[in-house]
Scaffold this active site. Structure first.
Site, PDB file in Angstrom:
ATOM      1  N   VAL A  92       0.739  -1.108   0.019  1.00 16.39           N
ATOM      2  CA  VAL A  92       0.212  -0.229   0.166  1.00 16.39           C
ATOM      3  C   VAL A  92       0.944   1.199   0.014  1.00 16.39           C
ATOM      4  CG1 VAL A  92      -0.116   0.201   2.528  1.00 16.39           C
ATOM      5  CG2 VAL A  92      -2.073   1.054   1.268  1.00 16.39           C
ATOM      6  N   CYS A  93       0.418   2.310  -0.526  1.00 21.28           N
ATOM      7  CA  CYS A  93       0.846   3.707  -0.857  1.00 21.28           C
ATOM      8  C   CYS A  93      -0.102   4.463  -0.654  1.00 21.28           C
ATOM      9  CB  CYS A  93       1.988   3.786  -1.882  1.00 21.28           C
ATOM     10  SG  CYS A  93       1.258   3.811  -3.472  1.00 21.28           S
TER      11      CYS A  93
END
Length: 135
Positions: A92-93
């Site tokens: 995730v970012c």
């Protein structure tokens, strides 16, 4: 049959459109998993949530329980990755763009079950999933 011959360009456009829709499936590349699918992977398959945000982005807000490993460290071949390469990784970012690239790098490093979170942390927030901030 005369319609198809006279309007061949419409047939070509329809076939091209269908191929573009099927391309991710045919090429084996996925755009990522939804937040709901990520939660299922975490709960049922003990997936690790890996946040590749920069330190300031991570401190501003991240998914609860995520491990922080900036993208630069993955590119440099960092060692704090899980030792079990069969373990699913959900990357995730903030937006989901870096996560897709990081998941690709992780797959090259042998983590075959690395996937990115579609929409990133924004989609996680939109799904009303828990977020925490660090000092």
């Amino acid at each position: 049959m005369d319609f198809l011959i006279q309007n061949w360009f419409l047939v070509v456009m329809a076939a091209g459109s269908g191929l573009m829709l099927l391309w991710p499936t045919l090429s084996g590349k996925s755009a990522g998993v939804s937040p709901a699918e990520a939660v299922r992977l975490i709960n049922r398959e003990k997936a690790v949530l890996l946040d590749v945000s920069e330190p300031a982005e991570y401190a501003a807000g991240h998914a609860v329980g995520s491990r922080h490993l900036p993208m630069g460290q993955i590119e440099a071949g960092a060692k704090p990755l899980p030792t079990n390469k069969a373990l699913p990784l959900v990357v995730v970012c903030p937006s989901g763009l870096r996560a897709g690239r990081a998941a690709g790098l992780l797959r090259k490093l042998g983590f075959e079950n690395a996937v990115s979170l579609s929409g990133g942390l924004a989609a996680w927030r939109e799904a009303n999933l828990p977020i925490e901030k660090s000092a």
